[in-house]
Design an enzyme around this catalytic site. Structure first.
Site, PDB file in Angstrom:
ATOM      1  N   HIS A 114       8.257   6.812   0.471  1.00 56.68           N
ATOM      2  CA  HIS A 114       8.218   7.693   1.639  1.00 56.68           C
ATOM      3  C   HIS A 114       8.063   9.160   1.208  1.00 56.68           C
ATOM      4  CE1 HIS A 114       9.261   7.171   6.070  1.00 56.68           C
ATOM      5  NE2 HIS A 114       8.803   8.407   5.972  1.00 56.68           N
ATOM      6  N   ASP A 168       1.615   2.758  -1.336  1.00 56.00           N
ATOM      7  CA  ASP A 168       1.186   4.105  -0.978  1.00 56.00           C
ATOM      8  C   ASP A 168       2.047   5.129  -1.711  1.00 56.00           C
ATOM      9  OD1 ASP A 168       3.569   4.499   0.441  1.00 56.00           O
ATOM     10  OD2 ASP A 168       2.659   4.341   2.412  1.00 56.00           O
ATOM     11  N   LYS A 217       8.125  -2.112   5.050  1.00 58.92           N
ATOM     12  CA  LYS A 217       7.718  -0.868   4.387  1.00 58.92           C
ATOM     13  C   LYS A 217       8.929  -0.183   3.758  1.00 58.92           C
ATOM     14  CE  LYS A 217       5.493   3.598   5.359  1.00 58.92           C
ATOM     15  NZ  LYS A 217       6.592   4.494   4.969  1.00 58.92           N
ATOM     16  N   GLY A 255       1.179   9.301  -2.918  1.00 56.01           N
ATOM     17  CA  GLY A 255       0.516  10.047  -3.974  1.00 56.01           C
ATOM     18  C   GLY A 255      -0.884   9.605  -4.315  1.00 56.01           C
ATOM     19  N   ILE A 256      -1.417   8.628  -3.598  1.00 56.84           N
ATOM     20  CA  ILE A 256      -2.774   8.141  -3.883  1.00 56.84           C
ATOM     21  C   ILE A 256      -3.781   9.161  -3.362  1.00 56.84           C
ATOM     22  CG2 ILE A 256      -4.396   6.244  -3.610  1.00 56.84           C
ATOM     23  CD1 ILE A 256      -1.852   5.464  -5.109  1.00 56.84           C
ATOM     24  N   SER A 288       6.663   1.741  -1.378  1.00 59.64           N
ATOM     25  CA  SER A 288       6.583   3.145  -0.997  1.00 59.64           C
ATOM     26  C   SER A 288       7.932   3.824  -1.169  1.00 59.64           C
ATOM     27  CB  SER A 288       6.158   3.253   0.481  1.00 59.64           C
ATOM     28  OG  SER A 288       6.248   4.575   0.953  1.00 59.64           O
TER      29      SER A 288
END
Length: 292
Positions: free
Chosen positions: A189, A219, A165, A221-222, A187
């Site tokens: 973060h 991921d 991640k 801001g989705i 990401s």
């Protein structure tokens, strides 16, 4: 004024436009298969932690919401007993471990997660350097950057799929694949540093770098089914949502499940209106990009 990464990410998401294709369309199937298991949605819960201030037993309720939605569930920091309780909800759970300076603690957390039934494990590689130019320290726990060799050792120790991640470059994606990662999570973060590239802007480069050798999750801001569609169209296999589920979490797991259901319905609508009858049929050619 230094550009805010979250604001840049939202602006980029909104700069991606959709061209509809109505003829020969139908209601789509949005199920996915990841690591040999079928899920009802490509929407996943982001790797959050310390949600007790949102509702009682917030981490457990969050997991129950994922279970109710048949969605893959990610979990961040937390006590060992809490992780056990999360896994007991029945949610397919991915435990993300911080890049602890003490490698023994990394291996211990991996072993604990796997022995208690975690679906997968992973590491949050971007939490190693702090804002003040020193090694990071998270809640009193010292962190350190990790090498590709160290990642390889974590992958070997995990015995379940390992997810890296915090990948936000093709180079890191290539190194993660080299280390044997089963997936990368694209990401920033939620703006761990200003002026970071939006995940969807760099996503096509990462897709090319991974070249089918690992799953790709994105991921940051989705917020909607439209956002999810754009991520999938650009090559993601799954999409994590965190902050947009926090207000619904005040209502417990039902609030989380209801919000995911709304996002799923929005996704189905966009897919039906662009001619995609399954996730695999989502066509990136329906995207258009205005000046950003």
């Amino acid at each position: 004024m230094t550009a805010n990464t979250d604001a840049i990410t939202r602006e980029y998401l909104d700069s991606i436009l959709i061209t509809p294709q109505y003829l020969d369309s139908d209601l789509p199937d949005i199920s996915i298969n990841i690591f040999g298991q079928k899920f009802s949605t490509p929407v996943m819960t982001a790797a959050l932690s310390h949600l007790h201030n949102i509702c009682e037993n917030g981490m457990i309720e969050f997991a129950k919401g994922a279970k109710e939605s048949d969605a893959l569930h990610f979990v961040g920091m937390g006590e060992d007993d809490e992780l056990v309780d999360i896994i007991k909800t029945g949610a397919a759970t991915v435990k993300i471990v911080k890049p602890h300076a003490d490698d023994n603690e990394v291996f211990r957390k991996i072993e604990h997660a796997v022995s208690n039934g975690a679906f997968a494990v992973g590491m949050d590689i971007d939490h190693s350097i702090s804002w003040n130019g020193e090694y990071d320290n998270v809640l009193g726990l010292p962190m350190r950057p990790k090498t590709t060799f160290q990642l390889t050792e974590y992958v070997k120790a995990s015995k379940v799929p390992f997810i890296v991640k915090g990948v936000l470059s093709a180079k890191d994606a290539e190194k993660a694949v080299e280390a044997g990662a089963a997936a990368v999570l694209v990401s920033h973060h939620h703006g761990i540093m200003n002026c970071m590239v939006p995940p969807l802007m760099i996503l096509p480069e990462i897709v090319n770098a991974v070249n089918g050798h690992a799953k790709i999750i994105v991921d940051c801001g989705i917020e909607s089914g439209m956002d999810v569609f754009k991520a999938l169209a650009l090559g993601a296999d799954g999409v994590g949502i965190g902050r947009n589920l926090m207000e619904p979490l005040k209502e417990g797991y039902k609030g989380v499940a209801n919000r995911i259901d709304t996002i799923n319905r929005e996704l189905k609508t966009v897919m039906a209106r662009t001619g995609a009858k399954s996730i695999q049929e989502i066509d990136p050619s329906v995207l258009r990009f205005r000046n950003f």
